[in-house]
Design an enzyme around this catalytic site. Structure first.
Site, short mmCIF file in Angstrom:
data_model
loop_
_atom_site.label_atom_id
_atom_site.label_comp_id
_atom_site.label_asym_id
_atom_site.label_seq_id
_atom_site.Cartn_x
_atom_site.Cartn_y
_atom_site.Cartn_z
N ASP A 6 -0.66 43.63 5.41
CA ASP A 6 -1.65 43.36 5.54
C ASP A 6 -2.39 43.79 3.55
O ASP A 6 -2.81 42.55 2.80
CB ASP A 6 -3.30 44.35 5.56
CG ASP A 6 -3.18 45.78 5.36
OD1 ASP A 6 -1.78 46.54 5.54
OD2 ASP A 6 -4.51 46.84 5.77
N HIS A 7 -1.10 44.53 2.83
CA HIS A 7 -1.19 44.27 1.27
C HIS A 7 -1.00 45.49 1.22
O HIS A 7 0.59 46.02 1.99
CB HIS A 7 -2.62 44.81 1.32
CG HIS A 7 -3.44 46.15 1.44
ND1 HIS A 7 -3.61 47.53 1.33
CD2 HIS A 7 -4.01 46.35 2.25
CE1 HIS A 7 -3.50 48.17 2.67
NE2 HIS A 7 -4.82 47.59 3.35
N GLU A 11 -0.06 48.13 8.66
CA GLU A 11 -0.40 48.18 7.41
C GLU A 11 0.22 48.77 6.88
O GLU A 11 1.31 48.66 6.72
CB GLU A 11 -1.37 50.24 8.38
CG GLU A 11 -2.22 50.60 7.23
CD GLU A 11 -3.42 49.80 6.37
OE1 GLU A 11 -3.68 49.01 7.37
OE2 GLU A 11 -3.39 50.31 4.84
N THR A 24 -7.81 45.80 3.78
CA THR A 24 -7.65 45.66 5.43
C THR A 24 -8.87 44.86 5.68
O THR A 24 -8.79 43.88 6.15
CB THR A 24 -7.54 47.12 6.16
OG1 THR A 24 -5.94 47.89 5.84
CG2 THR A 24 -8.10 46.62 7.28
N HIS A 31 -0.20 54.63 5.82
CA HIS A 31 -1.35 54.44 5.46
C HIS A 31 -0.94 55.34 3.96
O HIS A 31 -0.52 56.56 4.38
CB HIS A 31 -2.08 54.48 5.60
CG HIS A 31 -3.71 54.37 5.14
ND1 HIS A 31 -4.17 54.70 3.86
CD2 HIS A 31 -4.32 53.25 4.76
CE1 HIS A 31 -5.11 54.10 3.33
NE2 HIS A 31 -4.72 53.00 3.46
#
Ligand code: GP9
Ligand code: MN
Length: 692
Positions: A482-483, A261, A305, A423
């Site tokens: 993911d980013h 994440e 996500t 996150h």
């Protein structure tokens, strides 16, 4: 006192009195249902307030329609509207209990072949207390029939009705204003149906859902087979190129897709105060059997996500706004990784420590052909506050308990494991933090290395378990970020982290690199410098597994291991990176040096042609998504997914797994004589050691 009640009773015998009584009862019961029948995740006093307010506007608005009529008709209308709203509430209570999500128009209509077996299992999921929502409707009817409340035959002044309509709409706007202030992007990004209900209410959710469904139906109806032909033509003219060296090298292996994440590439080998932030991921990156990529970019937009998941498992882009999983995940036809692999004998499973409604996973995963989806309620003590942070279970706990399910999957399997602790806003209690915060002075950035370190430890524990139970050498393990975790709004802090005075647009573009690593026991690893992104992951994986995608599957990306690839990395906003150029808005940089370029005529030509390519692929991908084009084409050897084949409830999943241990005893546990391997999983999660 008696006089007061007498006066009140007299009021109830007027149309307005009855109207307010009905509204008050409806308001109250909806609020009670919110608190007792749903898990809406109310977190702050303002959210409490919004939740308490939100049943009111539509109640006033809808019951208010009856005020335009007089006498009996007006009363009848109110009762009918009350019964309808109540039935919507009731149906959602039942649906939510089974699916942890709200009903959508698509599901009600049964379109898109979403058969949820709701009818069959109704008796099983109904609780006696659910019926309380009808109590007030019943009481009101009885009061009228027994004439304890008399129907007021006098017509109401029109201005009362109009005032009520205007007032309810104003109240609705106020609710919306407060909500968007608290959760920006509420309707554009959507996130989770729980959010819409929490902020706007169950009826507004229905209206919003109906609007979305209508939009989708319109764009869908514009499509024809010819649209699909143009996509196929494009793919035929722009082939990815064969990959002879690696094709089929991992055939038949288990596959893990491990989602890191918000994890950026800059964290790899990054040190703070002389200490590696992510030693375990670094070791994996350097493993002799790991194919690592250091010019791999995330390509997500608002869907974050969910965009990453869409690209990773479909090789289709997310949408320019919103989340494709939310808008199209339930109804569209997909030819996704889990479906392809399950048709090649794989058991497929996704695991995530959040509720299944987030990003509409609970529905989308069915469209993608996932046989199993282990979401929050599968995990022991998942509701314990100390077990959770941010969006869900803490990674160490989540991964340890995921092993219980992984060991039951018949092999070969495809398992997607989605972490969540790293996150935004990167908060982790002291007990779980074993890394110093950075000192950029930007509060939202400084905790990033702390949660990344925690994720790394969790990852290390997971990999150790895989080694213990012989899965490490039996599996192709794909690991990706993911980013971004630190958004471009934090320029000064980013500069500090990167040891620069300030960052340019070029630096920020490079900052969008995320890890992509494939541990492939059958191949010699190393760091590969090809330029690519999430869109390219699936064709790469499929080639390694020996499943030919070029010329058969509709994938917008290209195998990262093919030597003839174009290496153009489109971002969702139309910018792009190639080995030569990095284009940000009107600026073009030299990718190798980071220098801002004043383009020569020939450079301009190249950039224009790259831009054309970018626009074309994004446009085609959007057409596939918004017009549901994959319904017009089925790849050779692929069987269309039937969503009703899947059931993600805890009970049916557990009994299915149990049965599979007998029918197909190839799982880790079955091969271990039926014994659990849980004791092979070592974690230092403080929450778990305490409970022992
Ligand atoms: C929630 C998690 C977070 O389930 O996947 O999604 P994000 O906010 O990163 O898109
Ligand atoms: Mn994410």
């Amino acid at each position: 006192m008696a006089k007061f009640f007498k006066g009140l009773y007299a009021k109830l015998n007027t149309t307005l009195g009855f109207f307010f009584l009905m509204t008050a009862l409806f308001w109250l019961k909806t609020y009670i249902a919110y608190r007792t029948k749903f898990t809406l995740g109310v977190e702050s006093p303002i959210q409490q307030f919004i939740l308490a307010l939100n049943p009111l506007p539509t109640a006033l608005l809808l019951f208010g329609i009856a005020l335009y009529f007089r006498g009996k008709l007006s009363y009848w209308l109110m009762l009918i509207i009350d019964a309808l709203q109540t039935t919507w509430l009731f149906a959602n209570i039942l649906y939510y209990r089974e699916f942890s999500d709200f009903l959508s128009i698509g599901i009600v209509k049964g379109s898109g072949s979403v058969d949820n077996n709701l009818g069959k299992s109704l008796a099983g999921i109904l609780h006696f207390s659910d019926l309380f929502v009808y109590l007030d409707v019943l009481v009101l009817i009885v009061l009228l029939l027994t004439k304890l409340i008399k129907v007021d035959k006098r017509p109401l002044k029109k201005r009362f009705a109009v005032t009520m309509t205007v007032f309810s709409i104003a109240l609705m706007m106020m609710d919306y204003g407060l909500s968007v202030k608290d959760r920006s992007g509420l309707l554009t990004r959507t996130f989770d149906n729980n959010y819409i209900v929490k902020y706007l209410g169950l009826n507004e959710y229905a209206a919003f859902n109906a609007y979305q469904t209508h939009q989708q139906a319109t764009s869908r109806s514009q499509a024809s087979k010819a649209d699909m032909k143009s996509v196929q033509k494009y793919l035929k003219n722009n082939p990815a190129g064969e990959n002879f060296q690696y094709f089929g090298k991992e055939q038949g292996k288990n596959v893990f897709v491990f989602h890191l994440e918000s994890f950026q590439q800059f964290l790899i080998n990054y040190k703070y105060k002389g200490q590696e932030v992510t030693p375990n991921i670094n070791a994996f990156y350097k493993d002799q059997n790991t194919l690592s990529f250091d010019n791999f970019f995330h390509q997500v937009a608002q869907g974050k996500t969910s965009d990453a998941e869409m690209m990773m498992e479909n090789s289709l882009y997310g949408l320019p706004t919103g989340s494709a999983m939310i808008s199209y995940g339930t109804s569209n036809t997909f030819q996704a990784a889990p479906a392809i692999l399950s048709q090649h004998g794989y058991t497929t499973a996704a695991m995530h420590g959040d509720v299944p409604s987030f990003w509409n996973r609970g529905n989308t995963y069915k469209s993608w052909g996932y046989q199993n989806f282990f979401s929050k309620s599968f995990y022991p003590n998942a509701d314990k506050p100390s077990y959770n942070v941010g969006y869900g279970l803490k990674d160490k706990i989540f991964l340890k308990d995921s092993a219980k399910y992984i060991q039951q999957l018949p092999q070969p399997f495809y398992a997607k494991v989605i972490s969540v602790t790293n996150h935004y806003p990167y908060l982790l209690g002291k007990k779980d933090s074993s890394f110093p915060q950075t000192d950029t002075g930007d509060n939202t950035v400084d905790g990033y290395v702390v949660t990344a370190h925690y994720l790394d430890q969790a990852f290390g524990e997971f990999i150790n378990y895989l080694k213990k139970v012989n899965l490490y050498d039996n599996s192709m393990i794909v690991v990706y970020g993911d980013h971004y975790g630190i958004s471009n709004n934090h320029r000064p802090a980013i500069a500090k982290l990167l040891g620069k005075k300030k960052v340019t647009n070029y630096d920020l573009a490079m900052f969008q690199k995320v890890p992509f690593m494939i541990h492939a026991p059958g191949v010699q690893g190393g760091v590969n410098h090809t330029y690519g992104g999430e869109i390219d992951a699936l064709p790469t994986m499929m080639d390694l597994l020996g499943i030919k995608t070029t010329g058969n599957y509709i994938m917008m990306g290209q195998d990262l291991l093919s030597t003839q690839r174009n290496q153009i990395v489109p971002f969702r906003d139309g910018n792009f990176v190639t080995p030569q150029y990095t284009k940000v808005g009107s600026q073009v940089y030299d990718t190798a040096t980071g220098k801002l370029l004043d383009l020569t005529a020939s450079q301009k030509k190249q950039v224009t042609s790259d831009q054309d390519h970018v626009n074309t692929v994004l446009g085609l991908s959007d057409k596939i998504m918004t017009r549901d084009l994959l319904r017009f084409y089925t790849p050779t050897g692929f069987k269309k997914v039937n969503k009703s084949d899947y059931n993600y409830s805890v009970s049916s999943t557990n009994s299915r797994l149990k049965q599979e241990q007998k029918d197909n005893p190839t799982s880790v546990q079955a091969k271990n004589g039926g014994k659990s391997t849980s004791s092979d999983y070592k974690t230092d999660a403080p929450e778990l050691s305490k409970s022992k």
